[in-house]
Design an enzyme around this catalytic site. Structure first.
Site, short mmCIF file in Angstrom:
data_model
loop_
_atom_site.label_atom_id
_atom_site.label_comp_id
_atom_site.label_asym_id
_atom_site.label_seq_id
_atom_site.Cartn_x
_atom_site.Cartn_y
_atom_site.Cartn_z
N HIS A 98 0.82 -1.21 0.00
CA HIS A 98 0.00 0.00 0.00
C HIS A 98 0.85 1.26 0.00
O HIS A 98 0.41 2.30 -0.49
CB HIS A 98 -0.95 -0.02 1.19
CG HIS A 98 -2.10 -0.96 1.00
ND1 HIS A 98 -3.39 -0.66 1.36
CD2 HIS A 98 -2.15 -2.21 0.46
CE1 HIS A 98 -4.18 -1.67 1.07
NE2 HIS A 98 -3.45 -2.63 0.52
N HIS B 21 -2.13 -12.35 -2.41
CA HIS B 21 -3.18 -13.01 -1.63
C HIS B 21 -2.84 -14.44 -1.28
O HIS B 21 -3.68 -15.16 -0.73
CB HIS B 21 -4.51 -12.92 -2.38
CG HIS B 21 -5.07 -11.53 -2.42
ND1 HIS B 21 -6.19 -11.19 -3.14
CD2 HIS B 21 -4.64 -10.38 -1.82
CE1 HIS B 21 -6.42 -9.90 -2.99
NE2 HIS B 21 -5.50 -9.39 -2.19
#
Length: 688
Positions: free
Chosen positions: A34, A197
């Site tokens: 992020h 993920h």
């Protein structure tokens, strides 16, 4: 040493924020992702150099919920290693270390990020008044480029689907658009989503949410409204799921499960749609998918899901390269990287060829340019004529300015090194109309001096000599630039300073993007417009700015501030757009009342904007100040892309124009850039 400290912190669960599965590795991966994933190709803004995720607006983005806890976990490591370890490097290295410790592939680590003092460089990313003025989004969830995301405050897309609608087909289209805005292709996109993920889980224990952000409650941000607000009660994204049965171990299980099962959307405990498998079993316990995960089975993405499900090595290669690109996109050329773990230059870094072993005799090149300035070459292009004398000087100043001013300090791309202005798309930009003739004028000099004289060096030196010949200060010239073979490295670049009035806010933003101060840019504008005149067939505008267009002094500012201006319409079909489109007549510029002097719409901003006008007044009153500042600003712009390490330049030692000049020898960062303490910590960070 830094890596060892990160590894120790990963499994040392803290009561204030208990580690999922006893391992903070996935949290550190998310933090690095992020911090880096805000990058956008349109202007090079975002990413982790500067570590602005520590400041508003980024720290309060919805997508960054609870990442304050990740930074708190890393704070003791930052304090231990001090100023020599930047937050930007620590965050990215923590992500790398976490991936490696969980068995994942890493290509390398480019050290040398320099922390920002505040979040001002992120203001154009939004949500802020600056963003809305410069890059407005009329509808959250449908934001268009140049914004990097469809929703301001999210890193990529809404994981529930566009505008919260769980449509995999629509989500796939949105993902492709948004990832393209950050320079990622389909294979990279799928590898990053599925590879990322492989780790960790999403949190949405109840519908009540995470509570106020740091902007709203700096003392107790995101306390969580589900029970204790931590551990099993955590609310971060609003989705409650893990993607694989082994969330702290690298695998391609994400892709295998995505293909193996059918998935059905229903609302999870956080009140958002997520996708559940149509089967049960130990490997599916707590496993579900986001709409943006399920979207990877659609359209062009399916082939890559199938490939990565079948071939773990293919995933390893794709993910490691895409992760390095994600976390390094804003670091510029590989020459800015420090440390032995930096891999060879990657395609996204647009590596330049090596400079020749021996450079041209720049003193002789200088003399050849001087001879050309006042020699008519009408067979190539007619010279400007002032007081009966031909003059090409302003033409070469414009060429060097347009070649260099594509530079952007946001991601250290652009500039004249490479001489991309000779190739499409830059050669076709309307703003560069006529500059092919300037290049053609220089061909005999280039041919005379051969491979030791690059086009990039010739362009910069021609502009510099023209400035000096017009009365400017003697300036340093640093040779050793090289030429690229095509214009592929111009992707995303643009000429930021058109002649029309783009408004003071956008002009100032473009100046910041260039990495210059308002004072420096004002000096450059006054110097560039002191020389020569406008040409209808090139810019669409006409006339000269000053009474003596062959002489560099502060008359531009005196004329700008001292005359009364009236609008003047000029008929033109000249290309004035970035893509060479034709601007239909009439164009409007300004003419001094009763005099044959003209200004562009953009010039008037240096009279009407209070900050720019104050600088203009100083220069109008002090010619020596102007000439000194212009020389410094010109040299800085011409050398902006000559990197040696994170903050150094190969041009720190001036070249001797009176001798054959050898390339500047490589110099260690210890001598040029990084203080000893920084070198020591970075060396420790990149050691085992």
């Amino acid at each position: 040493a830094v890596r060892k400290d990160i590894q120790a912190a990963m499994t040392d669960s803290q009561d204030f924020w208990p580690a999922d599965f006893g391992n903070y590795g996935p949290l550190f991966v998310r933090l690095a992702w992020h911090c880096s994933g805000s990058y956008r190709m349109s202007d090079g803004r975002g990413c982790c150099d500067g570590a602005r995720i520590r400041f508003d607006p980024e720290r309060s983005w919805e997508d960054n919920t609870n990442l304050d806890k990740a930074r708190r976990l890393l704070a003791p490591i930052k304090a231990k290693h001090g100023a020599g370890l930047s937050w930007g490097d620590l965050i990215v290295l923590a992500g790398n270390t976490a991936i490696e410790s969980m068995g994942g592939p890493i290509l390398g680590f480019c050290a040398g990020r320099i922390d920002a003092e505040d979040g001002s460089e992120s203001l154009p990313l939004g949500p802020t008044a600056e963003q809305q003025e410069l890059f407005p989004c009329d509808a959250q969830g449908a934001c268009e480029a140049p914004l990097g995301t469809t929703t301001v405050g999210l890193i990529y897309v809404n994981p529930e689907g566009p505008l919260g609608t769980p449509s995999p087909v629509d989500s796939a289209m949105e993902i492709r658009e948004v990832f393209a805005r950050m320079g990622m292709n389909d294979s990279e996109t799928v590898a990053l989503i599925g590879g990322g993920h492989a780790f960790g889980k999403a949190h949405g224990a109840c519908p009540e949410g995470a509570g106020p952000s740091p902007r709203d409650d700096p003392a107790n941000p995101w306390p969580g409204k589900c029970g204790s607000g931590k551990g099993a009660d955590t609310f971060t994204s609003g989705f409650e799921l893990q993607w694989t049965p082994t969330p702290t171990a690298w695998s391609n299980a994400f892709f295998r499960q995505l293909l193996r099962y059918n998935w059905t959307a229903s609302k999870g405990p956080g009140g958002h749609y997520q996708w559940f498998p149509d089967d049960t079993g130990p490997e599916l316990e707590n496993v579900s998918m986001l709409t943006s995960d399920r979207a990877l089975k659609e359209g062009p993405y399916l082939q890559w899901v199938q490939k990565y499900a079948e071939d773990l090595e293919a995933l390893n290669h794709a993910f490691s390269h895409a992760w390095y690109k994600l976390t390094t996109h804003d670091m510029g050329p590989s020459t800015r990287c420090f440390g032995k773990d930096a891999p060879p230059a990657q395609p996204f870094q647009f590596p330049l060829p090596a400079a020749p072993a021996r450079l041209a005799n720049f003193a002789q090149v200088r003399r050849d340019i001087l001879d050309l300035l006042g020699t008519s070459k009408d067979e190539v292009v007619k010279a400007d004529v002032f007081e009966g004398e031909p003059y090409y000087g302003a033409f070469f100043v414009r060429l060097a300015w347009h070649c260099s001013s594509t530079f952007r300090a946001s991601d250290w791309r652009g500039g004249c090194n490479g001489a991309r202005i000779r190739h499409s798309p830059e050669s076709e930009w309307g703003f560069n109309a006529g500059l092919s003739d300037a290049l053609q004028l220089l061909v005999p000099i280039k041919e005379k001096h051969g491979d030791g004289l690059s086009w990039a060096d010739l362009i910069v030196l021609a502009g510099t000599v023209a400035v000096e010949e017009a009365g400017g200060r003697s300036m340093r010239f640093c040779g050793g630039r090289v030429d690229v073979e095509d214009g592929s490295s111009s992707e995303g670049l643009k000429f930021k300073f058109p002649p029309n009035n783009i408004g003071a806010a956008r002009l100032k933003d473009n100046i910041r993007l260039l990495g210059m101060t308002l004072r420096e840019f004002t000096a450059l504008t006054g110097g560039g417009h002191a020389l020569g005149k406008m040409h209808v067939e090139r810019s669409g505008f006409t006339g000269q700015w000053t009474t003596d267009p062959r002489h560099l002094d502060n008359e531009y500012f005196q004329v700008l501030l001292g005359e009364d201006w009236e609008t003047f319409n000029v008929t033109s079909g000249a290309p004035t757009g970035a893509a060479g489109e034709k601007e239909q007549a009439p164009l409007q510029q300004f003419k001094a009342k009763g005099k044959g002097l003209f200004m562009l719409p953009a010039d008037l901003l240096f009279r009407t904007d209070p900050e720019l006008a104050a600088i203009s007044e100083e220069y109008a009153a002090d010619n020596d100040l102007f000439l000194d500042d212009f020389a410094a600003a010109w040299t800085r712009l011409m050398e902006a892309d000559r990197f040696s390490g994170p903050a150094g330049s190969v041009c720190e030692k001036s070249e001797d124009l009176e001798k054959d000049v050898e390339p500047v020898p490589p110099t260690s960062l210890a001598e040029r850039v990084v203080p000893a303490v920084v070198m020591t910590v970075l060396a420790m960070a990149t050691s085992a």
